[in-house]
Write a protein that holds these residues in place. Structure first.
Motif, PDB file in Angstrom:
ATOM      1  N   ALA A 502       0.836  -1.197   0.000  1.00 32.32           N
ATOM      2  CA  ALA A 502       0.000   0.000   0.000  1.00 32.32           C
ATOM      3  C   ALA A 502       0.867   1.241   0.000  1.00 32.32           C
ATOM      4  O   ALA A 502       2.009   1.234   0.483  1.00 32.32           O
ATOM      5  CB  ALA A 502      -0.920   0.007   1.217  1.00 32.32           C
ATOM      6  N   ASP A 503       0.323   2.296  -0.567  1.00 35.81           N
ATOM      7  CA  ASP A 503       0.973   3.600  -0.608  1.00 35.81           C
ATOM      8  C   ASP A 503       0.173   4.554   0.270  1.00 35.81           C
ATOM      9  O   ASP A 503      -1.032   4.746   0.044  1.00 35.81           O
ATOM     10  CB  ASP A 503       1.030   4.102  -2.059  1.00 35.81           C
ATOM     11  N   VAL A 504       0.830   5.125   1.272  1.00 37.78           N
ATOM     12  CA  VAL A 504       0.170   6.116   2.125  1.00 37.78           C
ATOM     13  C   VAL A 504       0.540   7.497   1.582  1.00 37.78           C
ATOM     14  O   VAL A 504       1.691   7.927   1.701  1.00 37.78           O
ATOM     15  CB  VAL A 504       0.623   5.981   3.592  1.00 37.78           C
ATOM     16  N   PRO A 505      -0.367   8.196   0.935  1.00 33.78           N
ATOM     17  CA  PRO A 505      -0.025   9.473   0.285  1.00 33.78           C
ATOM     18  C   PRO A 505       0.569  10.473   1.268  1.00 33.78           C
ATOM     19  O   PRO A 505       0.084  10.630   2.401  1.00 33.78           O
ATOM     20  CB  PRO A 505      -1.374   9.957  -0.249  1.00 33.78           C
ATOM     21  N   TYR A 506       1.625  11.126   0.802  1.00 41.73           N
ATOM     22  CA  TYR A 506       2.289  12.147   1.609  1.00 41.73           C
ATOM     23  C   TYR A 506       2.633  13.306   0.687  1.00 41.73           C
ATOM     24  O   TYR A 506       3.367  13.140  -0.294  1.00 41.73           O
ATOM     25  CB  TYR A 506       3.561  11.586   2.251  1.00 41.73           C
ATOM     26  N   GLU A 507       2.094  14.461   0.968  1.00 46.07           N
ATOM     27  CA  GLU A 507       2.291  15.631   0.125  1.00 46.07           C
ATOM     28  C   GLU A 507       3.326  16.570   0.745  1.00 46.07           C
ATOM     29  O   GLU A 507       3.276  16.851   1.949  1.00 46.07           O
ATOM     30  CB  GLU A 507       0.976  16.382  -0.067  1.00 46.07           C
ATOM     31  N   MET A 508       4.244  17.035  -0.070  1.00 45.81           N
ATOM     32  CA  MET A 508       5.267  17.967   0.395  1.00 45.81           C
ATOM     33  C   MET A 508       5.731  18.790  -0.803  1.00 45.81           C
ATOM     34  O   MET A 508       6.003  18.227  -1.866  1.00 45.81           O
ATOM     35  CB  MET A 508       6.440  17.190   0.998  1.00 45.81           C
ATOM     36  N   PRO A 509       5.832  20.120  -0.674  1.00 44.02           N
ATOM     37  CA  PRO A 509       6.186  20.963  -1.817  1.00 44.02           C
ATOM     38  C   PRO A 509       7.684  20.977  -2.110  1.00 44.02           C
ATOM     39  O   PRO A 509       8.302  22.030  -2.229  1.00 44.02           O
ATOM     40  CB  PRO A 509       5.684  22.340  -1.384  1.00 44.02           C
ATOM     41  N   LEU A 510       8.272  19.782  -2.221  1.00 46.67           N
ATOM     42  CA  LEU A 510       9.671  19.670  -2.606  1.00 46.67           C
ATOM     43  C   LEU A 510       9.724  18.994  -3.971  1.00 46.67           C
ATOM     44  O   LEU A 510       9.071  17.969  -4.170  1.00 46.67           O
ATOM     45  CB  LEU A 510      10.454  18.833  -1.582  1.00 46.67           C
ATOM     46  N   PRO A 511      10.463  19.540  -4.920  1.00 46.17           N
ATOM     47  CA  PRO A 511      10.505  18.919  -6.241  1.00 46.17           C
ATOM     48  C   PRO A 511      11.230  17.574  -6.180  1.00 46.17           C
ATOM     49  O   PRO A 511      12.369  17.481  -5.737  1.00 46.17           O
ATOM     50  CB  PRO A 511      11.282  19.930  -7.093  1.00 46.17           C
ATOM     51  N   ASN A 512      10.537  16.512  -6.580  1.00 48.74           N
ATOM     52  CA  ASN A 512      11.162  15.186  -6.600  1.00 48.74           C
ATOM     53  C   ASN A 512      11.060  14.587  -7.986  1.00 48.74           C
ATOM     54  O   ASN A 512      10.156  14.882  -8.752  1.00 48.74           O
ATOM     55  CB  ASN A 512      10.561  14.270  -5.538  1.00 48.74           C
ATOM     56  N   MET A 513      11.983  13.703  -8.301  1.00 46.01           N
ATOM     57  CA  MET A 513      12.177  13.295  -9.687  1.00 46.01           C
ATOM     58  C   MET A 513      12.821  11.916  -9.716  1.00 46.01           C
ATOM     59  O   MET A 513      13.322  11.424  -8.713  1.00 46.01           O
ATOM     60  CB  MET A 513      13.104  14.326 -10.355  1.00 46.01           C
ATOM     61  N   TRP A 514      12.822  11.312 -10.910  1.00 44.75           N
ATOM     62  CA  TRP A 514      13.524  10.038 -11.076  1.00 44.75           C
ATOM     63  C   TRP A 514      14.997  10.189 -10.686  1.00 44.75           C
ATOM     64  O   TRP A 514      15.629  11.197 -10.968  1.00 44.75           O
ATOM     65  CB  TRP A 514      13.463   9.590 -12.536  1.00 44.75           C
ATOM     66  N   TRP A 515      15.501   9.151 -10.082  1.00 45.24           N
ATOM     67  CA  TRP A 515      16.911   9.057  -9.694  1.00 45.24           C
ATOM     68  C   TRP A 515      17.310   7.634 -10.047  1.00 45.24           C
ATOM     69  O   TRP A 515      16.484   6.729  -9.994  1.00 45.24           O
ATOM     70  CB  TRP A 515      17.022   9.332  -8.199  1.00 45.24           C
ATOM     71  N   ARG A 516      18.523   7.396 -10.373  1.00 42.78           N
ATOM     72  CA  ARG A 516      18.958   6.108 -10.913  1.00 42.78           C
ATOM     73  C   ARG A 516      18.281   4.905 -10.225  1.00 42.78           C
ATOM     74  O   ARG A 516      18.432   4.704  -9.042  1.00 42.78           O
ATOM     75  CB  ARG A 516      20.473   5.982 -10.775  1.00 42.78           C
ATOM     76  N   SER A 517      17.532   4.148 -11.007  1.00 42.25           N
ATOM     77  CA  SER A 517      16.714   2.985 -10.610  1.00 42.25           C
ATOM     78  C   SER A 517      15.418   3.389  -9.926  1.00 42.25           C
ATOM     79  O   SER A 517      14.641   2.540  -9.499  1.00 42.25           O
ATOM     80  CB  SER A 517      17.482   1.976  -9.749  1.00 42.25           C
ATOM     81  N   VAL A 518      15.147   4.690  -9.850  1.00 44.75           N
ATOM     82  CA  VAL A 518      13.877   5.265  -9.393  1.00 44.75           C
ATOM     83  C   VAL A 518      13.477   4.668  -8.032  1.00 44.75           C
ATOM     84  O   VAL A 518      14.302   4.583  -7.130  1.00 44.75           O
ATOM     85  CB  VAL A 518      12.776   5.106 -10.471  1.00 44.75           C
ATOM     86  N   TYR A 519      12.238   4.208  -7.883  1.00 42.10           N
ATOM     87  CA  TYR A 519      11.787   3.741  -6.578  1.00 42.10           C
ATOM     88  C   TYR A 519      12.430   2.416  -6.168  1.00 42.10           C
ATOM     89  O   TYR A 519      12.434   2.075  -4.972  1.00 42.10           O
ATOM     90  CB  TYR A 519      10.260   3.615  -6.552  1.00 42.10           C
ATOM     91  N   ALA A 520      12.965   1.664  -7.116  1.00 40.42           N
ATOM     92  CA  ALA A 520      13.641   0.416  -6.737  1.00 40.42           C
ATOM     93  C   ALA A 520      14.817   0.687  -5.806  1.00 40.42           C
ATOM     94  O   ALA A 520      15.185  -0.166  -4.997  1.00 40.42           O
ATOM     95  CB  ALA A 520      14.120  -0.323  -7.991  1.00 40.42           C
ATOM     96  N   SER A 521      15.402   1.893  -5.896  1.00 42.35           N
ATOM     97  CA  SER A 521      16.551   2.206  -5.044  1.00 42.35           C
ATOM     98  C   SER A 521      16.168   2.309  -3.583  1.00 42.35           C
ATOM     99  O   SER A 521      16.979   2.035  -2.695  1.00 42.35           O
ATOM    100  CB  SER A 521      17.214   3.513  -5.500  1.00 42.35           C
ATOM    101  N   THR A 522      14.937   2.722  -3.302  1.00 51.76           N
ATOM    102  CA  THR A 522      14.469   2.801  -1.917  1.00 51.76           C
ATOM    103  C   THR A 522      13.662   1.557  -1.541  1.00 51.76           C
ATOM    104  O   THR A 522      13.835   0.997  -0.460  1.00 51.76           O
ATOM    105  CB  THR A 522      13.633   4.077  -1.703  1.00 51.76           C
TER     106      THR A 522
END
Length: 717
Positions: A502-522
């Motif tokens: 499940a994804d618990v939505p979390y909103e924050m006004p910080l610019p976020n973007m793909w990073w090498r391997s994207v969400y697989a890295s976390t």
């Protein structure tokens, strides 16, 4: 390139070009009439023809590379594919970058490790088609059966007599032929170039100064810009004093600018000068007062506290569920419930952002290190109301990208500045700009719950809380993050009955973007670390646990290889071995990390064994380099650097406080590639996700200390 909409007959095209060359390529969208077209017919029918492979009358082969080269090796791998089936020497191929044009080239985004896996089958067929047409042209010239002729090293040879013709002598006749309906491709055992560790074509260019990067490009009359941007994304200019800036020699103009950043804007003050140095000195002399009222000023500690509260109190949006994990967990006696946290990260490519733009009334032209030229073309066309065909996007080499240079802010800003000054301009970002402005890999927190019954995993439940890249472009908040399960191997679903994500939505006004391997890295850190904890709870060997639940043949063979190369079976308890296996962009990578105590009492990494199953592949040296680079990047993200926020400001600015791994930090990395003929997977990114969980597992094996929050300090373990 999209693989589900274009048949072979729809993508193979041959162009006569008045008999001066043989050109083959694809075009998008596919011809609805399903017929072969020469270039003249294509043009008359309104189709935008392109030439991916061009063979001139002198035998010169030119390949148009539709993707960026940012160190990942496409400048070598794509020609290596072409040369194999075309039967030419690799040194005979000249590579040029395509301009942004999705109508001609389809998707041009260099991301998702997609260049080879998305196009290799077509490139093989295209090259083989060109070869067969040349062989047929030679057979017709000699009036002999095609079966008596073969191609080799840019020539067609007649086997019985030894006669041969250079490709250049055959292109005129070949260009008049209809492409064959089918072509026979080589078996992997017949490859002369593919799967060989050939030296990269771009290495000499990058060492002798011939390669053109964004900063190398110059235009007549070009000016230079440096921009003082709001240090907080939503900050506005209250006032600025440019008196001192205008006194700097070389400074020409100073004015306000707004840069688009996703669905908001960032204010800045532009200094225009006749050199980059003068523009930067003028910028330093500016006095800017910012209005930072009316919006939240975030702190890192608050972000992760909010994550934890959400994970404990909210069920979130379901991304995937099978069975009844909640019911199993509620009654289980043997279970764990833990939280993992991963940090915000900058891309920190060695080449900071830069872009040249020339806005004119009838066209806009751009040059620079750009990962997504087709996206840039569409974005500029839309925002400046210029027809797409009048927006010309030229790619240069990239000094690293990692996803950052697929973003559209810096190209938009350059065009906006060019329009303001009425001429060509190069906008150069400093390292500090790059680190402080973002976008970033989002920091993510995870809650893992699991149960063991009778020595078996009876339930797994994962929830993630963190910024969702999708939300910047899609305002809908009613669906889970599309990447919630990224990195988790699919065979687990077949062997574990009760699983939920499940994804618990979390909103924050910080610019976020793909990073090498994207969400697989976390995700990889959380999910694989949790499986290692489940192995301990079950009293099982970590790799044996994976063997039990990853039952498909490719995973079993991968595990066999991991055990073999690392000596896993011979290790002793407390030797400091750790393991993880993740999937990313259709490629599975298993890593084993070995750690030990240094004589000074500190933990050091002795070695990393990486086994990659990427299916069909091109160049093993490039794969090894990408895995090694991924391990270095993963090491930094796990143990050395992070982006933190205090009162809404980024606390890091350059490599003195956003530290990078040093050569002395990097352990030996031994890379092994699984041999099979499965469809190609990605290579540039999948080597990153398994490192952190394997490292922390090794540290647990050595010290008994479980690490669940990144980054951690190796000197304090």
């Amino acid at each position: 390139m999209e693989t589900n909409t274009i048949s072979r007959r729809n993508f193979l095209r041959v162009s006569g070009l008045a008999g001066t060359a043989l050109c083959l390529g694809f075009y998008f969208p596919a011809n609805a009439k399903n017929e072969q077209l020469v270039s003249a017919t294509a043009e008359a029918s309104g189709f935008d023809f392109n030439a991916w492979i061009r063979i001139d009358t002198d035998g010169k082969v030119t390949l148009t590379d539709h993707r960026a080269e940012m160190g990942q090796g496409s400048f070598q791998s794509v020609p290596q594919i072409i040369a194999e089936e075309l039967e030419v020497n690799l040194s005979a191929i000249n590579v040029v970058f395509a301009q942004g044009n999705p109508t001609k080239f389809g998707s041009q985004i260099t991301g998702g490790s997609s260049t080879i896996r998305g196009s290799y089958k077509r490139l093989l067929k295209l090259s083989a088609t060109a070869r067969e047409m040349l062989v047929t042209a030679a057979a017709n010239e000699w009036k002999v059966p095609v079966s008596e002729c073969y191609a080799e090293a840019g020539h067609v040879i007649h086997k019985p007599t030894g006669k041969k013709l250079n490709y250049g002598e055959l292109v005129s006749a070949a260009s008049q032929l209809t492409p064959p309906a089918t072509v026979k491709l080589k078996e992997t055992s017949q490859y002369k170039l593919i799967r060989k560790p050939l030296q990269r074509l771009d290495t000499p260019m990058k060492t002798n100064g011939e390669a053109v990067f964004g900063l190398d490009k110059k235009l007549p009359g070009m000016l230079y810009a440096s921009v003082e941007r709001s240090p907080r994304l939503r900050g506005k200019i209250k006032s600025f004093d440019d008196t001192a800036a205008r006194k700097v020699p070389g400074v020409k103009q100073v004015f306000k600018i707004q840069m688009m950043v996703f669905n908001t804007t960032r204010d800045g003050v532009v200094v225009i000068a006749d050199s980059t140095w003068a523009a930067m000195q003028g910028r330093k002399a500016l006095k800017v007062e910012w209005d930072d009222t009316g919006f939240e000023h975030v702190n890192t500690t608050d972000i992760y506290k909010a994550h934890e509260d959400l994970l404990k109190t909210k069920e979130g949006l379901s991304a995937k569920k099978q069975g009844e994990p909640d019911a199993v967990l509620a009654k289980a006696d043997k279970k764990i419930d833990v939280i993992y946290q991963t940090p915000y990260q900058a891309h920190a490519a060695m080449e900071p952002l830069n872009c040249i733009a020339h806005y004119q009334q009838d066209k806009i032209e751009i040059w620079g290190p750009i990962q997504a030229p087709d996206w840039v073309q569409g974005d500029i066309s839309d925002k400046f109301k210029m027809p797409k065909e009048k927006v010309i996007v030229n790619m240069t080499f990239l000094g690293g990208g990692f996803g950052r240079k697929a973003f559209l802010d810096y190209t938009y800003e350059a065009v906006a500045i060019s329009k303001q000054i009425g001429g060509p301009v190069q906008v150069v970002w400093t390292r500090e700009d790059d680190v402080k402005q973002g976008p970033y890999r989002a920091g993510i927190s995870y809650r893992g719950q699991g149960a063991i019954e009778n020595g078996e995993i009876s339930a797994l439940k994962f929830k993630m809380a963190g910024q969702n890249i999708d939300h910047w472009s899609n305002p809908a908040r009613d669906k889970a993050n599309n990447s919630t399960t990224e990195g988790f191997l699919k065979p687990y679903y077949d062997s574990i009955k009760n699983i939920s994500f499940a994804d618990v939505p979390y909103e924050m006004p910080l610019p976020n973007m793909w990073w090498r391997s994207v969400y697989a890295s976390t995700n990889g850190f959380a999910y694989e670390s949790f499986l290692n904890e489940m192995a301990v709870l079950a009293g099982q060997d970590q790799l044996d646990l994976r063997r039990k639940y990853l039952k498909d043949e490719r995973c079993q063979r991968l595990i066999d290889r991991m055990e073999e190369v690392s000596g896993w079976k011979a290790r002793k308890k407390g030797d400091g071995f750790g393991v993880a296996i993740t999937e990313c962009f259709e490629t599975t990578v298993g890593q084993i990390v070995k750690v030990s105590r240094h004589t000074n009492g500190k933990v050091k990494i002795d070695k990393v064994w990486a086994v990659m199953d990427c299916g069909w592949y091109v160049n093993p040296d490039i794969i090894k380099a990408q895995v090694e680079g991924s391990v270095v990047m993963a090491l930094g993200a796990a143990t050395i650097h992070e982006i933190t926020f205090k009162n809404g400001l980024v606390e890091q600015s350059n490599f003195y406080d956003y530290l990078m791994p040093r050569m002395s930090d990097v352990p030996p990395v031994e890379v092994h590639i699984m041999e099979n003929t499965a469809d190609a997977g990605g290579v540039g990114e999948p080597g990153l996700p398994p490192f952190a969980p394997a490292l922390t597992d090794a540290i647990f094996d050595l010290t008994g200390k479980r690490i669940r929050k990144l980054p951690f300090n190796m000197n304090e373990v």
